[in-house]
Design a protein around this motif. Structure first.
Motif, short mmCIF file in Angstrom:
data_model
loop_
_atom_site.label_atom_id
_atom_site.label_comp_id
_atom_site.label_asym_id
_atom_site.label_seq_id
_atom_site.Cartn_x
_atom_site.Cartn_y
_atom_site.Cartn_z
N ALA A 61 53.65 -60.14 24.16
CA ALA A 61 53.05 -61.19 24.98
C ALA A 61 52.59 -60.64 26.33
O ALA A 61 51.50 -60.97 26.81
N LYS A 62 53.41 -59.79 26.92
CA LYS A 62 53.09 -59.28 28.26
C LYS A 62 51.91 -58.32 28.26
O LYS A 62 51.38 -57.98 29.32
N SER A 63 51.51 -57.85 27.08
CA SER A 63 50.33 -56.97 27.05
C SER A 63 49.09 -57.73 26.55
O SER A 63 48.10 -57.11 26.17
N GLY A 93 51.16 -67.55 33.79
CA GLY A 93 51.74 -66.29 33.32
C GLY A 93 51.31 -65.14 34.21
O GLY A 93 50.42 -65.28 35.05
N CYS A 94 51.99 -64.01 34.02
CA CYS A 94 51.79 -62.89 34.94
C CYS A 94 52.09 -61.60 34.19
O CYS A 94 53.02 -61.55 33.39
N PRO A 95 51.30 -60.55 34.44
CA PRO A 95 51.50 -59.32 33.69
C PRO A 95 52.65 -58.45 34.19
O PRO A 95 52.99 -57.46 33.55
N ALA A 96 53.25 -58.78 35.33
CA ALA A 96 54.30 -57.91 35.88
C ALA A 96 55.63 -58.14 35.16
O ALA A 96 55.74 -59.01 34.28
N HIS A 97 56.63 -57.37 35.53
CA HIS A 97 57.92 -57.38 34.82
C HIS A 97 59.08 -57.48 35.81
O HIS A 97 59.92 -56.59 35.87
N CYS A 98 59.11 -58.52 36.57
CA CYS A 98 60.22 -58.67 37.53
C CYS A 98 61.44 -59.19 36.79
O CYS A 98 61.36 -60.22 36.11
N GLN A 99 62.55 -58.52 36.98
CA GLN A 99 63.75 -58.89 36.22
C GLN A 99 64.36 -60.20 36.70
O GLN A 99 65.25 -60.74 36.06
N TYR A 100 63.90 -60.70 37.83
CA TYR A 100 64.38 -62.01 38.29
C TYR A 100 63.28 -63.05 38.14
O TYR A 100 63.38 -64.13 38.73
N CYS A 101 62.23 -62.78 37.38
CA CYS A 101 60.98 -63.57 37.43
C CYS A 101 61.24 -65.07 37.54
O CYS A 101 61.98 -65.65 36.75
N TYR A 102 60.62 -65.67 38.54
CA TYR A 102 60.84 -67.09 38.77
C TYR A 102 60.12 -67.96 37.73
O TYR A 102 60.32 -69.16 37.68
N LEU A 103 59.29 -67.34 36.90
CA LEU A 103 58.63 -68.11 35.83
C LEU A 103 59.52 -68.23 34.59
O LEU A 103 59.28 -69.10 33.76
N ALA A 104 60.53 -67.36 34.49
CA ALA A 104 61.38 -67.39 33.29
C ALA A 104 62.05 -68.75 33.20
O ALA A 104 62.64 -69.22 34.15
N THR A 155 51.57 -68.21 38.27
CA THR A 155 50.92 -66.93 38.00
C THR A 155 50.90 -66.10 39.28
O THR A 155 51.24 -66.60 40.35
N ASP A 156 50.52 -64.83 39.14
CA ASP A 156 50.16 -64.05 40.31
C ASP A 156 48.65 -63.86 40.20
O ASP A 156 48.17 -62.99 39.45
N PRO A 157 47.87 -64.68 40.89
CA PRO A 157 46.42 -64.68 40.63
C PRO A 157 45.72 -63.37 40.99
O PRO A 157 44.71 -63.02 40.38
N GLY A 223 55.88 -53.10 37.22
CA GLY A 223 54.47 -53.44 37.01
C GLY A 223 53.77 -54.03 38.22
O GLY A 223 52.62 -54.48 38.13
N THR A 224 54.42 -54.02 39.38
CA THR A 224 53.79 -54.56 40.60
C THR A 224 53.35 -53.41 41.49
O THR A 224 53.71 -52.25 41.25
N ALA A 225 52.61 -53.74 42.56
CA ALA A 225 52.25 -52.70 43.54
C ALA A 225 53.48 -52.36 44.37
O ALA A 225 54.34 -53.22 44.62
FE1 SF4 Z 1 54.91 -61.93 38.04
FE2 SF4 Z 1 56.02 -63.04 40.19
FE3 SF4 Z 1 57.27 -63.15 37.79
FE4 SF4 Z 1 57.08 -60.86 39.13
S1 SF4 Z 1 58.19 -62.71 39.78
S2 SF4 Z 1 56.69 -61.15 36.93
S3 SF4 Z 1 55.05 -61.00 40.08
S4 SF4 Z 1 55.31 -64.12 38.36
#
Ligand code: SF4
Length: 356
Positions: A61-63, A93-104, A155-157, A223-225
């Motif tokens: 999904a993330k790819s 949705g967002c392509p990054a991989h934050c282990q605390y992602c607030y979208l989860a 998302t992270d636009p 996956g973020t800057a």
């Molecule tokens: Fe993307 Fe933000 Fe979730 Fe990180 S925390 S994966 S940048 S939506």
């Protein structure tokens, strides 16, 4: 292109999305960016991507980028305190991989990034909401910003802007059109691909906030800057006349947190040094998790070292009775008073907006 520029492995385009000019523009951008697998679907249903377990379903999904039409339920603007008066979604949705992602836990199904092809229809809803917000209208700190519209709730636009162009279109619309009163578009990002935004006619009506954190927390943000690249992007946007901001989130009392957050504030101060007429805000959000987000995150990142221990937390109930696990009051108070003092001394140019 920057080091963190995302290239999906596949792009799925629904039939209705391919019929819209913005949908076709996204397809063209994806092809130009080098995506080889662009599939034009015959229906509006996204196929199952497969994956035998949560981790492989997550990776597939993330790819994937899906180009879809946002249904009316997703186009309805919702109040979104304390960040903004209204939420406006350009994507989900967002392509990054934050282990605390607030979208989860707040998105249903596998975390495919969905870009909305009916952008005009989405932005057409904005003028009806101008003047009607409950968060910023009439408040002393933020009333002058007009009605605020948050574009990064789901998302992270900026992370997908090179493939969509949606953010540039929204910034230009807010900057150049009479939307019926003072307005501000806002978004938060962990990416740094800001060059296409610098010359846009933003007219000071878009505030770009960078989500930044202590070095030990940045380790969780795959996956973020990198932080220094985000701060460099912040400085460039501020120099281009954008109102900017910090979203310091999620704040965690990691070992050495005072030193690490102090170093962060000092790095921000250096990044904006000498910017004329700097307009910088700070939003501070402590880490929290819900039973659902913990379950989802452990499925995605089974070996995570992220602390999600209910015994170390206090339960807080949301408006509809949902449980969140936040830090206990003594920890919260210690963090809050440290940040109050550190912001005032290390970054006095930042206008504090809220703590949560
Ligand atoms: Fe993307 Fe933000 Fe979730 Fe990180 S925390 S994966 S940048 S939506």
């Amino acid at each position: 292109m920057t080091r963190s520029t995302w290239l999906p492995k596949r792009v799925l385009v629904t039939r209705s999305a391919a019929e819209l000019p913005h949908g076709r523009q996204i397809v063209d951008r994806c092809a130009a960016a080098g995506v080889e697998d662009v599939q034009l679907l015959r229906t509006d249903r996204l196929p199952s991507l497969g994956g035998d377990d949560p981790r492989s379903a997550y990776a597939l999904a993330k790819s994937t980028l899906a180009v879809v039409v946002a249904p009316p339920s997703k186009r309805k603007l919702q109040p979104i305190p304390p960040s903004a008066d209204w939420r406006v979604d350009l994507a989900e949705g967002c392509p990054a991989h934050c282990q605390y992602c607030y979208l989860a836990g707040s998105l249903g199904g596998p975390p495919i990034t969905r870009a909305y092809a009916n952008l005009d229809e989405i932005l057409d809803a904005v003028p009806q909401h101008v003047g009607g917000g409950a968060v910023t209208s009439g408040t002393e700190e933020r009333g002058h910003e007009g009605t605020t519209f948050e574009a990064s709730c789901y998302t992270d636009p900026l992370g997908i802007e090179h493939l969509t162009g949606s953010l540039s279109a929204a910034i230009t619309r807010f900057g150049t059109q009479d939307l019926g009163g003072p307005v501000q578009l806002r978004f938060t990002t962990k990416f740094d691909g800001v060059d296409p935004l610098l010359a846009l006619p933003h007219n000071g009506r878009t505030r770009v906030r960078f989500s930044v954190n202590a070095a030990s927390v940045e380790r969780f943000e795959g996956g973020t800057a990198r932080s220094q690249d985000r701060l460099s992007a912040l400085g460039r946007l501020a120099s281009a006349g954008y109102p900017v901001g910090l979203t310091i989130a999620p704040i965690m009392p990691v070992e050495g947190w005072r030193e690490e957050y102090a170093a962060l504030l000092d790095a921000v101060s250096a990044a904006v040094a000498g910017v004329p007429q700097l307009d910088l805000t700070a939003e501070l959000i402590t880490h929290r998790f819900t039973p659902k987000s913990k379950e989802v995150l452990l499925g995605w990142y089974p070996r995570t070292k992220l602390e999600m221990d209910e015994d170390l937390r206090r339960q807080k109930r949301g408006k509809f009775g949902a449980v969140k696990h936040v830090y206990p009051a003594p920890v919260m108070n210690e963090l809050r008073s440290w940040f109050d003092e550190a912001l005032a001394t290390r970054l006095p140019e930042a206008r504090f907006l809220y703590w949560t």
